[in-house]
Design an enzyme around this catalytic site. Structure first.
Site, PDB file in Angstrom:
ATOM      1  N   ARG A   1      14.871  60.430  66.033  1.00 33.76           N
ATOM      2  CA  ARG A   1      16.065  60.168  66.846  1.00 33.76           C
ATOM      3  C   ARG A   1      16.055  58.729  67.346  1.00 33.76           C
ATOM      4  NH1 ARG A   1      18.155  65.149  67.282  1.00 33.76           N
ATOM      5  NH2 ARG A   1      16.693  66.879  67.426  1.00 33.76           N
TER       6      ARG A   1
ATOM      7  N   VAL B   1      15.749  45.786  63.275  1.00 36.65           N
ATOM      8  CA  VAL B   1      14.375  46.057  62.858  1.00 36.65           C
ATOM      9  C   VAL B   1      14.320  45.823  61.355  1.00 36.65           C
ATOM     10  CG1 VAL B   1      12.524  47.752  62.704  1.00 36.65           C
ATOM     11  CG2 VAL B   1      14.019  47.737  64.703  1.00 36.65           C
TER      12      VAL B   1
ATOM     13  N   HIS C   1      16.261  51.000  56.825  1.00 34.76           N
ATOM     14  CA  HIS C   1      16.505  52.296  57.452  1.00 34.76           C
ATOM     15  C   HIS C   1      17.972  52.676  57.332  1.00 34.76           C
ATOM     16  CE1 HIS C   1      17.024  49.250  60.615  1.00 34.76           C
ATOM     17  NE2 HIS C   1      17.824  50.091  61.240  1.00 34.76           N
TER      18      HIS C   1
END
Length: 114
Positions: A29, A96, A100
């Site tokens: 999450r 980041v 992802h």
């Protein structure tokens, strides 16, 4: 690259609310959710950005997408709809630098996203 926040989560050096894991993908999450469901799917293999993908990485990206789709189905949000997002580099919204996929669900999504 190996010391990104996500790499540390994969190595269990930083806690996360992990909701899915297989041999290639970890999902957890988001700590700053943008929807009632906001889960990040990351490959366990470190790849900085979409620009760094090669042909050999196609199975990895496929695993990310399938994991997100299967998770959406398992959580009962697939029929209502969901959004998957992959940001690339700073102007694309990537903060980041470990590839992802964001899975967002649980509310109506609007277009354009912003």
């Amino acid at each position: 690259m190996t010391d990104t926040l996500f790499a540390k989560i994969i190595r269990r050096e930083i806690p996360a609310d992990i909701v899915y894991e297989d041999d290639a993908v970890l999902a957890f999450r988001d700590i700053n959710p943008q929807a009632p469901m906001h889960v990040l799917f990351v490959p366990k293999t470190p790849i900085a950005t979409l620009n760094d993908l090669g042909e050999a990485d196609a199975p990895t990206v496929g695993r990310l997408v399938l994991a997100a789709a299967n998770y959406a189905k398992a959580q009962g949000v697939a029929d209502d709809g969901y959004r998957v997002v992959m940001n690339c580099n700073r102007n694309g919204g990537q903060t980041v630098f470990h590839l992802h996929l964001h899975l967002l669900a649980g509310r109506a999504m609007h277009w354009p996203p912003g």
